[in-house]
Design an enzyme around this catalytic site. Structure first.
Site: not given
Ligand code: SF4
Length: 210
Positions: A119, A137
């Site tokens: 991420k 996310d």
């Protein structure tokens, strides 16, 4: 992409055309640190912390050499400060020792840094290096699943599904569309379905009828 998904993407793209990251940074290194700090913390709070952090400590060497207790004190407000300080110091040490003090621009090198997962790496790739990427996310995961754009059980599978669904040139923007829709409307606990521009297309079990 089926017709329903295409309509969803089209509406999101129009609604969130100006969506950008709220994190403040002026180079890839600051973005990396801000993104590590943003785990389970609001961007607003991270910006307050980095505004007092970056003028004093502006390079990987400065962070690597800083006493851990000093860094913990400076980032205490953003939660998980002990683990974040440990990771930031170790990542900065690696940047100095292995990458000549520069943030690398490749996924494999980025995820080799302590505290940097896919991420964070995708955020840095897309925002600092202009590489098309979808950072998954909690908002991107939730909204893409509710809207039936992805079904994968984890972030990596979801990232792959979104990459397959969307044209490469819109990956980075789509990340922001989904985040902002998740923050403003499709909230985790109480989604504002009555205000949602996708309510007629959403088949989620979490959808609340008016
Ligand atoms: S209708 Fe509700 S659950 Fe579906 S996308 Fe909109 S806010 Fe989310």
């Amino acid at each position: 992409m089926d017709k329903r998904q295409k309509t969803i993407i089209g509406r999101l793209a129009k609604e969130y055309a100006d969506a950008r990251s709220a994190l403040q940074y002026s180079n890839p290194f600051e973005l990396l640190i801000a993104t590590i700090l943003s785990a389970q913390c609001t961007d607003k709070r991270v910006n307050v912390i980095t505004a007092r952090l970056f003028p004093r400590y502006g390079s990987p060497a400065a962070f690597a050499d800083m006493p851990a207790a000093e860094l913990e004190k400076l980032i205490r407000d953003c939660g998980l400060f002990h683990a974040k300080a440990k990771n930031i110091k170790a990542a900065c040490r690696m940047l100095v020792d292995k990458f000549a003090g520069k943030v690398p621009g490749g996924m494999d090198d980025l995820v080799s840094l302590p505290g940097v997962g896919r991420k964070t790496a995708n955020v840095v790739l897309s925002q600092a290096f202009g590489v098309p990427a979808i950072a998954v996310d909690t908002h991107v995961f939730r909204v893409s699943h509710r809207l039936g754009l992805a079904a994968g059980a984890d972030a990596e599978k979801t990232e792959r599904e979104l990459q397959e669904l969307l044209p490469r040139q819109s990956w980075s923007a789509a990340h922001h569309w989904l985040i902002w829709h998740g923050r403003l409307i499709c909230r985790a606990r109480n989604p504002l379905c009555g205000k949602c521009l996708l309510a007629d297309l959403c088949r989620s079990e979490d959808k609340k009828e008016k």
